[in-house]
Design an enzyme around this catalytic site. Structure first.
Site, PDB file in Angstrom:
ATOM      1  N   ARG A  58      35.041  34.386  46.415  1.00 17.52           N
ATOM      2  CA  ARG A  58      35.698  33.733  45.271  1.00 17.52           C
ATOM      3  C   ARG A  58      36.943  34.541  44.930  1.00 17.52           C
ATOM      4  O   ARG A  58      37.184  35.597  45.515  1.00 17.52           O
ATOM      5  CB  ARG A  58      34.746  33.531  44.074  1.00 17.52           C
ATOM      6  CG  ARG A  58      33.641  34.495  43.862  1.00 17.52           C
ATOM      7  CD  ARG A  58      34.062  35.894  43.549  1.00 17.52           C
ATOM      8  NE  ARG A  58      35.039  35.936  42.488  1.00 17.52           N
ATOM      9  CZ  ARG A  58      35.888  36.914  42.286  1.00 17.52           C
ATOM     10  NH1 ARG A  58      35.925  37.966  43.080  1.00 17.52           N
ATOM     11  NH2 ARG A  58      36.763  36.874  41.304  1.00 17.52           N
ATOM     12  N   GLY A  59      37.725  34.040  43.975  1.00 18.55           N
ATOM     13  CA  GLY A  59      39.001  34.684  43.667  1.00 18.55           C
ATOM     14  C   GLY A  59      40.094  33.943  44.423  1.00 18.55           C
ATOM     15  O   GLY A  59      39.971  33.729  45.640  1.00 18.55           O
ATOM     16  N   ALA A  60      41.166  33.567  43.701  1.00 19.04           N
ATOM     17  CA  ALA A  60      42.151  32.642  44.263  1.00 19.04           C
ATOM     18  C   ALA A  60      42.691  33.052  45.648  1.00 19.04           C
ATOM     19  O   ALA A  60      42.596  32.271  46.601  1.00 19.04           O
ATOM     20  CB  ALA A  60      43.282  32.442  43.260  1.00 19.04           C
ATOM     21  N   ARG A 101      36.981  23.863  45.970  1.00 21.75           N
ATOM     22  CA  ARG A 101      37.214  24.303  44.591  1.00 21.75           C
ATOM     23  C   ARG A 101      38.594  23.803  44.167  1.00 21.75           C
ATOM     24  O   ARG A 101      39.577  23.987  44.893  1.00 21.75           O
ATOM     25  CB  ARG A 101      37.126  25.837  44.489  1.00 21.75           C
ATOM     26  CG  ARG A 101      35.718  26.339  44.841  1.00 21.75           C
ATOM     27  CD  ARG A 101      35.471  27.730  44.355  1.00 21.75           C
ATOM     28  NE  ARG A 101      35.426  27.820  42.909  1.00 21.75           N
ATOM     29  CZ  ARG A 101      35.430  28.980  42.253  1.00 21.75           C
ATOM     30  NH1 ARG A 101      35.494  30.116  42.903  1.00 21.75           N
ATOM     31  NH2 ARG A 101      35.380  28.999  40.937  1.00 21.75           N
ATOM     32  N   GLN A 211      31.570  38.177  36.984  1.00 18.34           N
ATOM     33  CA  GLN A 211      32.465  38.809  37.972  1.00 18.34           C
ATOM     34  C   GLN A 211      32.925  40.187  37.501  1.00 18.34           C
ATOM     35  O   GLN A 211      33.202  41.072  38.307  1.00 18.34           O
ATOM     36  CB  GLN A 211      33.704  37.936  38.228  1.00 18.34           C
ATOM     37  CG  GLN A 211      33.435  36.666  38.993  1.00 18.34           C
ATOM     38  CD  GLN A 211      33.197  35.484  38.078  1.00 18.34           C
ATOM     39  OE1 GLN A 211      32.692  35.640  36.972  1.00 18.34           O
ATOM     40  NE2 GLN A 211      33.542  34.298  38.526  1.00 18.34           N
ATOM     41  N   ASP A 252      44.657  31.828  38.657  1.00 17.72           N
ATOM     42  CA  ASP A 252      44.266  30.846  39.669  1.00 17.72           C
ATOM     43  C   ASP A 252      45.367  29.820  39.919  1.00 17.72           C
ATOM     44  O   ASP A 252      45.482  29.272  41.010  1.00 17.72           O
ATOM     45  CB  ASP A 252      42.967  30.150  39.266  1.00 17.72           C
ATOM     46  CG  ASP A 252      41.819  31.133  39.393  1.00 17.72           C
ATOM     47  OD1 ASP A 252      41.589  31.900  38.433  1.00 17.72           O
ATOM     48  OD2 ASP A 252      41.194  31.183  40.465  1.00 17.72           O
ATOM     49  N   ASN A 262      43.170  30.814  34.394  1.00 18.43           N
ATOM     50  CA  ASN A 262      42.385  31.941  34.918  1.00 18.43           C
ATOM     51  C   ASN A 262      40.953  31.760  34.414  1.00 18.43           C
ATOM     52  O   ASN A 262      40.647  30.811  33.674  1.00 18.43           O
ATOM     53  CB  ASN A 262      43.001  33.272  34.479  1.00 18.43           C
ATOM     54  CG  ASN A 262      42.370  34.462  35.197  1.00 18.43           C
ATOM     55  OD1 ASN A 262      42.250  34.466  36.428  1.00 18.43           O
ATOM     56  ND2 ASN A 262      41.921  35.463  34.462  1.00 18.43           N
ATOM     57  N   LYS A 263      40.100  32.679  34.789  1.00 20.75           N
ATOM     58  CA  LYS A 263      38.680  32.599  34.457  1.00 20.75           C
ATOM     59  C   LYS A 263      38.441  32.288  32.988  1.00 20.75           C
ATOM     60  O   LYS A 263      39.135  32.809  32.115  1.00 20.75           O
ATOM     61  CB  LYS A 263      38.028  33.933  34.841  1.00 20.75           C
ATOM     62  CG  LYS A 263      36.550  34.054  34.608  1.00 20.75           C
ATOM     63  CD  LYS A 263      35.739  32.905  35.181  1.00 20.75           C
ATOM     64  CE  LYS A 263      35.960  32.670  36.664  1.00 20.75           C
ATOM     65  NZ  LYS A 263      35.415  31.356  37.113  1.00 20.75           N
TER      66      LYS A 263
END
Ligand code: MRU
Length: 374
Positions: A58-60, A101, A211, A252, A262-263
């Site tokens: 995960r993570g852009a 995603r 995370q 993101d 973002n998150k």
């Protein structure tokens, strides 16, 4: 550092987010960290797509790099005959990957690059196209690592004027695990720490997926960077006590006006930071900027499964009959952002004007040097 031509490489003993061996892709299983360091092996494009949807990776930027290898694997697994069939097989695989995603634009940016390689290969033999697709995916990974070191350097410069060591709050994980290595927001923190400028990193646990608590803290612990973890609802308390000098988070997707997805939880942090006059920085590669959308209201927000909220690490805390919601991201308005740290420099307000300038100059440099946009 900071010289556009330097090639950075992985550091000794670094735990690798992804390992490509030209036949399969190994991904560290981020669902199991920090308790277990295990790798998931993907031999097919569908396995790669599954690993992205299931948050093995995960993570852009990491999602983008992984998807590039997904396309390379699709080309290797093709066992049919004829170029038309091959091309439609790869295009279908790209479609599958694009559905994994929706929010991080890096995924679509990488898939666009892979598709371009395919479209430019009309006169090549299938084997040559396969090699070119793998080469492009490898190049994307290398470029991502280089970019993160540059983001780290540019992030560090922002704090040159600070005389004392600094206390930085970060949310989610924008570290090596979210990229090919080094990280974006954590990249800036690593670079600052190497200059002896970090007093403490305050790590938001980042419910529901944790995370921050599971991944960022694991990276900081390994690198011996001082930190402590807080639950998300404690950030305001620490800000009010003068315990936070700056906030740095990843992104993101950034729209043309600087609004940043973002998150989930980043928006609230930005509002509190503004209230307490604490600088709020975004660290992200230029490829996270989506110039096709004017503002954050057009950024698609992923809604994830209920169980991520209902459970903590597999233990149920909310019964089935109680309704829950799980938006995975929120959008921080550009007015709450002090600056955006990129590999090409630090973008300050007015964002729309300055984003246009930096994206255009990045495009021109790449045309001159023959390099891609990154
Ligand atoms: O749902 P995730 O874990 O993929 O979300 C990750 C984030 O929001 C990160 O902050 C962002 O992708 C930047 S990573 C360099």
């Amino acid at each position: 550092m900071g010289n556009g031509n330097i090639n950075y490489c992985h550091e000794e003993n670094e735990v690798r987010t992804l390992i490509w061996d030209r036949a399969s892709l190994k991904l560290i299983d981020q669902r199991k960290l920090p308790f277990k360091e295990e790798y998931v092996v993907c031999n097919t494009c569908r396995e790669v797509a599954g690993a992205i949807s299931d948050m093995v990776v995960r993570g852009a930027p990491a999602i983008g790099v992984t998807a590039g290898y997904g396309v390379a694997l699709a080309s290797l697994e093709f066992s049919g005959h004829g170029r038309d069939k091959f091309i439609s097989y790869i295009k279908d695989s790209i479609k599958v990957l694009s559905k994994t995603r929706p929010t991080a634009v890096n995924l679509f940016w990488v898939l666009g690059r892979m598709e371009k390689v395919l479209d430019c290969s009309k006169n090549l033999k299938l084997d040559e196209i396969k090699i070119n697709l793998a080469k492009e995916a490898e190049k994307i990974e290398r470029q991502d690592l280089n970019i993160n070191f540059k983001i780290g350097e540019n992030g560090k410069k922002i704090f040159d004027r600070y005389k004392n060591k600094i206390k930085i709050l970060t949310h989610c994980n924008a570290g090596a695990l979210a990229t090919s290595g080094y990280g974006t927001a954590i990249g800036a923190i690593r670079s600052l720490d190497r200059e002896g400028k970090i007093e403490k990193v305050i790590v938001d646990e980042t419910r529901p997926y944790l995370q921050g608590a599971r991944l960022t803290s694991w990276e900081l612990y390994k690198e011996k960077i001082p930190f402590h973890i807080i639950t998300d609802n404690m950030a305001g308390y620490f800000m009010s006590k003068g315990e936070i000098d700056a906030v740095i988070v990843g992104a993101d997707r950034i729209s043309l006006n600087g609004d940043t997805a973002n998150k989930i939880g980043t928006l609230g942090l930005s509002i509190m930071a503004k209230y307490y006059s604490i600088p709020f920085y975004i660290a992200a590669p230029i490829s996270t900027i989506d110039t096709s959308i004017e503002s954050g209201k057009y950024i698609p927000i992923e809604q994830r499964g209920e169980n991520e909220v209902r459970e903590v690490m597999g233990t149920k805390i909310i019964p089935e009959y109680m309704p829950v919601k799980n938006p995975a991201f929120d959008v921080t308005p550009c007015g709450n952002i002090t600056a955006i740290i990129t590999e090409k420099g630090v973008i300050e307000p007015p964002f729309k004007e300055n984003i246009k300038k930096i994206v255009t100059s990045a495009d021109n440099t790449d045309k001159e040097t023959g390099a891609d946009k990154r």
